[in-house]
Design a protein around this motif. Structure first.
Motif, PDB file in Angstrom:
ATOM      1  N   THR A 207       0.830  -1.199   0.000  1.00  0.00           N
ATOM      2  CA  THR A 207       0.000   0.000   0.000  1.00  0.00           C
ATOM      3  C   THR A 207       0.870   1.257   0.000  1.00  0.00           C
ATOM      4  O   THR A 207       2.031   1.217   0.409  1.00  0.00           O
ATOM      5  CB  THR A 207      -0.947   0.022   1.225  1.00  0.00           C
TER       6      THR A 207
ATOM      7  N   GLN B 143      -7.765   8.542  11.035  1.00  0.00           N
ATOM      8  CA  GLN B 143      -7.454   8.133   9.657  1.00  0.00           C
ATOM      9  C   GLN B 143      -8.712   8.286   8.817  1.00  0.00           C
ATOM     10  O   GLN B 143      -9.764   8.690   9.337  1.00  0.00           O
ATOM     11  CB  GLN B 143      -6.842   6.739   9.576  1.00  0.00           C
TER      12      GLN B 143
ATOM     13  N   ARG C 276     -10.978   6.289   7.414  1.00  0.00           N
ATOM     14  CA  ARG C 276     -12.219   5.564   7.741  1.00  0.00           C
ATOM     15  C   ARG C 276     -12.876   6.114   8.998  1.00  0.00           C
ATOM     16  O   ARG C 276     -14.084   5.979   9.186  1.00  0.00           O
ATOM     17  CB  ARG C 276     -11.950   4.059   7.831  1.00  0.00           C
TER      18      ARG C 276
ATOM     19  N   ASP D   4     -13.908  12.193  -1.507  1.00  0.00           N
ATOM     20  CA  ASP D   4     -13.035  11.262  -0.793  1.00  0.00           C
ATOM     21  C   ASP D   4     -11.639  11.617  -1.288  1.00  0.00           C
ATOM     22  O   ASP D   4     -11.236  11.238  -2.389  1.00  0.00           O
ATOM     23  CB  ASP D   4     -13.433   9.823  -1.123  1.00  0.00           C
TER      24      ASP D   4
ATOM     25  N   SER E 268      -8.181  10.483   3.983  1.00  0.00           N
ATOM     26  CA  SER E 268      -7.126   9.721   4.624  1.00  0.00           C
ATOM     27  C   SER E 268      -5.854  10.504   4.356  1.00  0.00           C
ATOM     28  O   SER E 268      -5.397  10.579   3.214  1.00  0.00           O
ATOM     29  CB  SER E 268      -7.026   8.325   4.010  1.00  0.00           C
TER      30      SER E 268
ATOM     31  N   LYS F  70      -1.998   9.308   2.716  1.00  0.00           N
ATOM     32  CA  LYS F  70      -1.532   9.237   1.326  1.00  0.00           C
ATOM     33  C   LYS F  70      -0.882  10.578   0.953  1.00  0.00           C
ATOM     34  O   LYS F  70       0.254  10.823   1.309  1.00  0.00           O
ATOM     35  CB  LYS F  70      -2.719   8.915   0.400  1.00  0.00           C
TER      36      LYS F  70
ATOM     37  N   ARG G 252      -2.033  -4.912  -7.511  1.00  0.00           N
ATOM     38  CA  ARG G 252      -1.673  -3.507  -7.317  1.00  0.00           C
ATOM     39  C   ARG G 252      -0.249  -3.370  -6.797  1.00  0.00           C
ATOM     40  O   ARG G 252       0.091  -3.943  -5.762  1.00  0.00           O
ATOM     41  CB  ARG G 252      -2.639  -2.840  -6.333  1.00  0.00           C
TER      42      ARG G 252
HETATM   43  N1  F0G Z   1     -10.600   6.374   0.701  1.00  0.00           N
HETATM   44  C1  F0G Z   1      -9.715   5.928  -0.202  1.00  0.00           C
HETATM   45  C2  F0G Z   1      -9.850   6.333  -1.637  1.00  0.00           C
HETATM   46  C3  F0G Z   1      -8.676   5.081   0.205  1.00  0.00           C
HETATM   47  O1  F0G Z   1      -7.805   4.626  -0.698  1.00  0.00           O
HETATM   48  C4  F0G Z   1      -8.576   4.720   1.579  1.00  0.00           C
HETATM   49  C5  F0G Z   1      -7.520   3.823   2.039  1.00  0.00           C
HETATM   50  C6  F0G Z   1      -9.530   5.231   2.472  1.00  0.00           C
HETATM   51  C7  F0G Z   1     -10.527   6.058   1.997  1.00  0.00           C
HETATM   52  C8  F0G Z   1      -9.516   4.879   3.932  1.00  0.00           C
HETATM   53  O2  F0G Z   1      -8.494   5.535   4.568  1.00  0.00           O
HETATM   54  O3  F0G Z   1      -6.971   3.727   5.411  1.00  0.00           O
HETATM   55  O4  F0G Z   1      -6.844   6.076   6.272  1.00  0.00           O
HETATM   56  O5  F0G Z   1      -8.748   4.649   6.879  1.00  0.00           O
HETATM   57  N2  F0G Z   1      -6.778   3.159   1.273  1.00  0.00           N
HETATM   58  C9  F0G Z   1      -5.650   2.315   1.621  1.00  0.00           C
HETATM   59  C10 F0G Z   1      -5.152   1.596   0.390  1.00  0.00           C
HETATM   60  C11 F0G Z   1      -5.842   1.418   2.795  1.00  0.00           C
HETATM   61  O6  F0G Z   1      -4.282   0.718   0.556  1.00  0.00           O
HETATM   62  O7  F0G Z   1      -5.579   1.897  -0.716  1.00  0.00           O
HETATM   63  P1  F0G Z   1      -7.718   4.962   5.854  1.00  0.00           P
END
Ligand code: F0G
Length: 464
Positions: free
Chosen positions: A52, A101, A103, A217, A257, A260, A409
């Motif tokens: 990731t 985070q 979520r 998002d 989140s 990233k 991925r």
């Molecule tokens: N929205 C998107 C587009 C994401 O890619 C992620 C997390 C989240 C929300 C949730 O965020 O992990 O901080 O709670 N994506 C990670 C991934 C886990 O590997 O793509 P989070």
């Protein structure tokens, strides 16, 4: 820049983290012990970790200095106000709520807009966002443009919403039943594909027409802005910060989140544009019970501080050029090797089309998971399946569902791996392609939990 054949790192390395390289025999034993599930591996047994791009970035020297500056007061910390200033400057929103985070942001915001009998529409929901829509009793509808479903077809902005389909869904269910429209930028599930400014504008117009709130998002918003600057007519000379401002101007709220594009190891945000929105009071209440007092939202002072700094580093144009340049470099190597991926390459990594690599392996034997295991055996590279293995079973019939894509991925952590690492990834994929016809079978599941099985399931190779 003309002396450079590729976009080089705009930084040098001050602190290093040693890595171990196991032998092929050791890796074969480790992955067997892990029941062929890469989430069960210990990270110390991985050489290049592309599982990731979330929370895996290297912080800058300025951010590490910020760790010492963090104000750990329970209420009203200096670091909180520094974060608010950064967010107001970058996004221009009236209310900002830190959370631990992405979520967590979804958990405190989405139940305020959704309930049983309602629907939420997105270009494509990320898993946790979809889960929070469903936990609130609503149903999630994806309306990504059709071209996103053909990995080999190159087109700009394959992450876009199909606005016509979105409007049809609104008319079909009734505007009063649509609690929310979510634009995921970039569109992770479709391969980190960007969304154009025009698409954001059109979605916003439809939302306004029917009185539906629009949310972003925003996990990879800065990468999205970079693609708009690079590929959308009229934006080539517009600074990234102005593009970001315009993107966010079309929505009413966002969840993010920050693990990233804000380049921190932990953190998230919720933003509400209207400082007088009645949602704010409810959001604060949800946050206080689940995340912590509103001025820290589940983060330590040092994390608020590093997030305030990381937000600016994430929209730096030199950084973004290098960042997207890394994905382009790897993708160009795959072009040379004839390996199909979601093209053109998106922001946070390369999504290899494992169904094209292993046409002999059916979806119910998980071709993308096969490639994940092969990459680990080949060079200790950890990736993840975004295909039928991740999708799971139909909750009503218990039958394995067939995913639109069988992607492996290769997510690129920010500022972590060098070009030599990427060469090893490309060479490993080419080596696997050369012997791909000899891999006759995939995997079957020997044990799985009832939900989100891919994190924990046990698999076994199928033999003749
Ligand atoms: N929205 C998107 C587009 C994401 O890619 C992620 C997390 C989240 C929300 C949730 O965020 O992990 O901080 O709670 N994506 C990670 C991934 C886990 O590997 O793509 P989070």
């Amino acid at each position: 820049m003309s002396a450079f054949k590729y976009i080089p790192e705009p930084f040098r390395i001050k602190s290093v983290e040693p890595l171990k390289i196991l032998t092929r025999e050791e890796r074969e034993a480790k992955i067997k012990e892990a029941h062929y599930n890469l989430f069960n591996l210990r990270s110390e047994d991985v050489y290049i970790d592309l599982l990731t791009d979330s929370g895996t970035a290297a912080m800058s020297s300025a951010q590490w200095a910020g760790v010492m500056q963090g104000d750990e007061s329970y209420a009203g910390a200096k670091s909180y106000y520094k974060l608010l200033d950064a967010c107001k400057d970058i996004f221009g929103y009236g209310y900002i709520q830190p959370v631990h985070q992405g979520r967590a942001g979804e958990k405190v915001l989405l139940p305020l807009l959704l309930e049983k009998g309602k629907f939420a529409i997105s270009n494509m929901f990320f898993d946790t966002t979809r889960a929070h829509v469903e936990l609130a009793g609503s149903r999630a509808i994806d309306c990504v443009v059709e071209i996103a479903k053909d990995p080999s077809k190159r087109a700009p902005f394959k992450g876009n919403m199909d606005v016509e389909r979105m409007e049809q869904a609104i008319l079909e269910h009734g505007a009063d039943k649509i609690g929310l429209v979510v634009m995921t930028i970039t569109n992770n599930a479709a391969g980190g594909q960007p969304v154009s400014m025009q698409n954001l504008r059109e979605v916003s117009q439809v939302c306004k027409k029917y009185g539906i709130p629009m949310s972003i998002d925003a996990a990879r918003y800065a990468e999205n802005a970079y693609f708009i600057q690079r590929d959308e007519a009229g934006y080539q000379n517009v600074p990234i910060k102005d593009i970001v401002r315009e993107m966010f101007s079309y929505a009413d709220m966002f969840t993010m989140s920050s693990k990233k594009d804000a380049i921190v190891n932990m953190g998230g945000l919720v933003g509400i544009k209207d400082p007088d929105s009645p949602l704010i009071l409810q959001l604060k209440a949800n946050c206080i019970v689940a995340e912590g007092f509103v001025t820290y939202g589940g983060l330590s002072g040092r994390e608020l501080e590093t997030l305030a700094i990381g937000l600016y580093e994430g929209v730096d144009e030199n950084y973004l050029r290098y960042r997207i340049g890394q994905a382009e470099y790897l993708a160009a190597k795959l072009d040379e090797a004839g390996i199909v991926y979601q093209a053109p390459v998106g922001g946070h990594g390369v999504f290899v089309d494992a169904a094209a690599l292993f046409p002999q392996i059916p979806y119910y034997e998980f071709p993308a998971q096969v490639l994940c295991v092969e990459l680990y055996k080949e060079a200790g590279i950890r990736t993840c399946d975004i295909g039928s293995y991740m999708l799971g079973n139909d909750p009503d019939t218990g039958k394995q569902l067939k995913a639109d894509f069988e992607f492996t991925r290769l997510a690129l952590p920010r500022r972590v791996y060098t070009q030599a690492h990427l060469d090893i990834v490309a060479d490993s994929l080419a080596a696997i392609k050369a012997r791909s016809a000899n891999i006759k079978h995939g995997y079957h599941i020997t044990w799985e939990p009832p939900i989100l099985r891919h994190f924990q399931a046990h698999l076994e190779p199928i033999s003749d």
